[in-house]
Motif scaffolding. Structure first.
Motif, PDB file in Angstrom:
ATOM      1  N   TRP A 118     -52.562 -39.718  14.701  1.00 31.09           N
ATOM      2  CA  TRP A 118     -51.858 -40.376  15.937  1.00 31.09           C
ATOM      3  C   TRP A 118     -52.338 -41.222  16.729  1.00 31.09           C
ATOM      4  CZ3 TRP A 118     -47.152 -38.207  17.283  1.00 31.09           C
ATOM      5  CH2 TRP A 118     -46.513 -37.190  16.542  1.00 31.09           C
ATOM      6  N   LEU A 119     -53.415 -42.065  16.274  1.00 28.92           N
ATOM      7  CA  LEU A 119     -53.813 -43.012  16.781  1.00 28.92           C
ATOM      8  C   LEU A 119     -53.055 -44.348  16.778  1.00 28.92           C
ATOM      9  CD1 LEU A 119     -57.786 -42.900  16.133  1.00 28.92           C
ATOM     10  CD2 LEU A 119     -56.647 -42.808  17.856  1.00 28.92           C
ATOM     11  N   GLY A 120     -52.273 -44.314  15.719  1.00 27.26           N
ATOM     12  CA  GLY A 120     -51.326 -45.474  15.559  1.00 27.26           C
ATOM     13  C   GLY A 120     -50.076 -45.335  16.534  1.00 27.26           C
ATOM     14  N   PHE A 121     -49.972 -44.428  17.028  1.00 22.12           N
ATOM     15  CA  PHE A 121     -48.676 -44.168  18.125  1.00 22.12           C
ATOM     16  C   PHE A 121     -49.045 -44.984  19.427  1.00 22.12           C
ATOM     17  CE2 PHE A 121     -46.668 -42.089  21.614  1.00 22.12           C
ATOM     18  CZ  PHE A 121     -45.337 -42.212  21.139  1.00 22.12           C
ATOM     19  N   ALA A 122     -50.223 -45.199  19.744  1.00 22.43           N
ATOM     20  CA  ALA A 122     -50.417 -45.990  20.864  1.00 22.43           C
ATOM     21  C   ALA A 122     -50.019 -47.677  20.623  1.00 22.43           C
ATOM     22  CB  ALA A 122     -51.634 -45.927  21.408  1.00 22.43           C
ATOM     23  N   PRO A 123     -50.579 -48.096  19.702  1.00 19.11           N
ATOM     24  CA  PRO A 123     -50.178 -49.497  19.567  1.00 19.11           C
ATOM     25  C   PRO A 123     -48.683 -49.718  18.935  1.00 19.11           C
ATOM     26  CG  PRO A 123     -51.456 -48.841  17.839  1.00 19.11           C
ATOM     27  CD  PRO A 123     -51.685 -47.697  18.732  1.00 19.11           C
ATOM     28  N   LEU A 124     -48.117 -48.814  18.459  1.00 21.45           N
ATOM     29  CA  LEU A 124     -46.923 -49.065  17.949  1.00 21.45           C
ATOM     30  C   LEU A 124     -45.777 -48.911  19.141  1.00 21.45           C
ATOM     31  CD1 LEU A 124     -44.589 -49.016  15.979  1.00 21.45           C
ATOM     32  CD2 LEU A 124     -44.717 -46.309  16.012  1.00 21.45           C
TER      33      LEU A 124
END
Length: 302
Positions: free
Chosen positions: A84-90
């Motif tokens: 879920w770390l990619g949710f923030a930059p997305l």
């Protein structure tokens, strides 16, 4: 704008459903935040529906909601938190301009890495940076595609007419085609002097209303194979293949009558100067083009 409203509405339902699910699971300590954020997303959705000028503020609210939910859930996801770390930059790239989004992603990188509750190492940090860079390619590619589309679009961006370059190419092609087939050919030149002062006196809305009214009236009395193009800011050409002298005079009369009866709130009746240029027997394309340009300049100057 409609897709953004739908996305906000779906996010509101998801947050509300998540709060209900926590209630059914008996996890009462984690109900208040998603329930409150669902109301915030509902407000953002209503703001986006009410006024386009508030779209930026609603985007900020949606970003805050996403950040708070991610901060709430990351410590509970254990090893799955890495996914879920990619949710923030997305989310940041989708809701903010690209430069601001990239800066914010870099500043918040330590926060998301620490909240993920995993062993912080170089590989995890590089993975986050790589994800932020990959996500940034999405709006960059969208802008590149839009720029390419604008550069190749034959339509004028401000009205329902062909752009100047596309019109000149099609005009030369139609001239040679009708000349080869022995068909008559004519072009109707229209000059709208009100357009030059409309935006200064009444604003861009009045200028757009003038353009729309002119194109609507001209296209209404045009045939399927006729085409309207914008020669300059206030002059237009209506190309009439296979049209005789009497035919182009009839079209000119009908368009002139339609434009005279068109009255706008800010600028009043449309004041359009119209003239036609008929191909002469045996006339070459450069000669016809020169006469047409001279006629158009005469309309604009008088």
């Amino acid at each position: 704008m409609g897709r953004i409203v739908i996305a906000y509405a779906i996010a509101t339902l998801l947050l509300g459903g998540y709060a209900i699910w926590r209630y059914l699971m008996g996890d009462y300590s984690r109900i208040l935040l998603p329930a409150s954020l669902a109301l915030v997303m509902l407000v953002a959705c209503l703001m986006c529906v009410a006024s386009a000028s508030q779209a930026r503020l609603s985007a900020y609210l949606a970003l805050i909601v996403g950040y708070l939910m991610l901060a709430l859930e990351l410590p509970w996801l254990d090893e799955a938190g890495i996914m879920w770390l990619g949710f923030a930059p997305l989310l940041t790239v989708l809701l903010l301009p690209l430069a601001s989004a990239m800066l914010l992603n870099l500043l918040l990188a330590p926060v998301w890495l620490l909240l993920s509750d995993t062993q912080l190492d170089v590989h995890l940090a590089l993975s986050y940076v790589a994800m932020a860079l990959v996500v940034a390619l999405v709006p960059w590619e969208q802008r590149r595609q839009q720029a390419l589309l604008d550069a190749t679009n034959p339509r004028d961006p401000h009205c329902n007419a062909l752009a100047r370059e596309a019109m000149h190419e099609l005009l030369a092609s139609e001239y040679k085609r009708t000349q080869f087939l022995g068909q008559p050919f004519a072009v109707l030149a229209l000059h709208l002097p009100q357009l030059e002062m409309a935006s200064e006196q009444f604003g861009n809305r009045a200028r757009q209303a003038l353009l729309d009214a002119l194109c609507l009236a001209v296209n209404r009395f045009s045939r399927r194979h006729d085409f309207l193009g914008r020669q300059s800011a206030s002059t237009f050409w209506l190309v009439l293949p296979d049209t005789s002298q009497s035919g182009v005079q009839m079209v000119q009369q009908r368009i002139g009558q339609a434009l005279e009866t068109t009255v706008l709130v800010d600028t009043g009746p449309l004041q359009v100067k119209i003239a036609h240029c008929q191909r002469l027997p045996g006339e070459s394309w450069p000669r016809f083009e020169q006469r047409l340009l001279t006629l158009t300049r005469h309309l604009s100057n008088n």
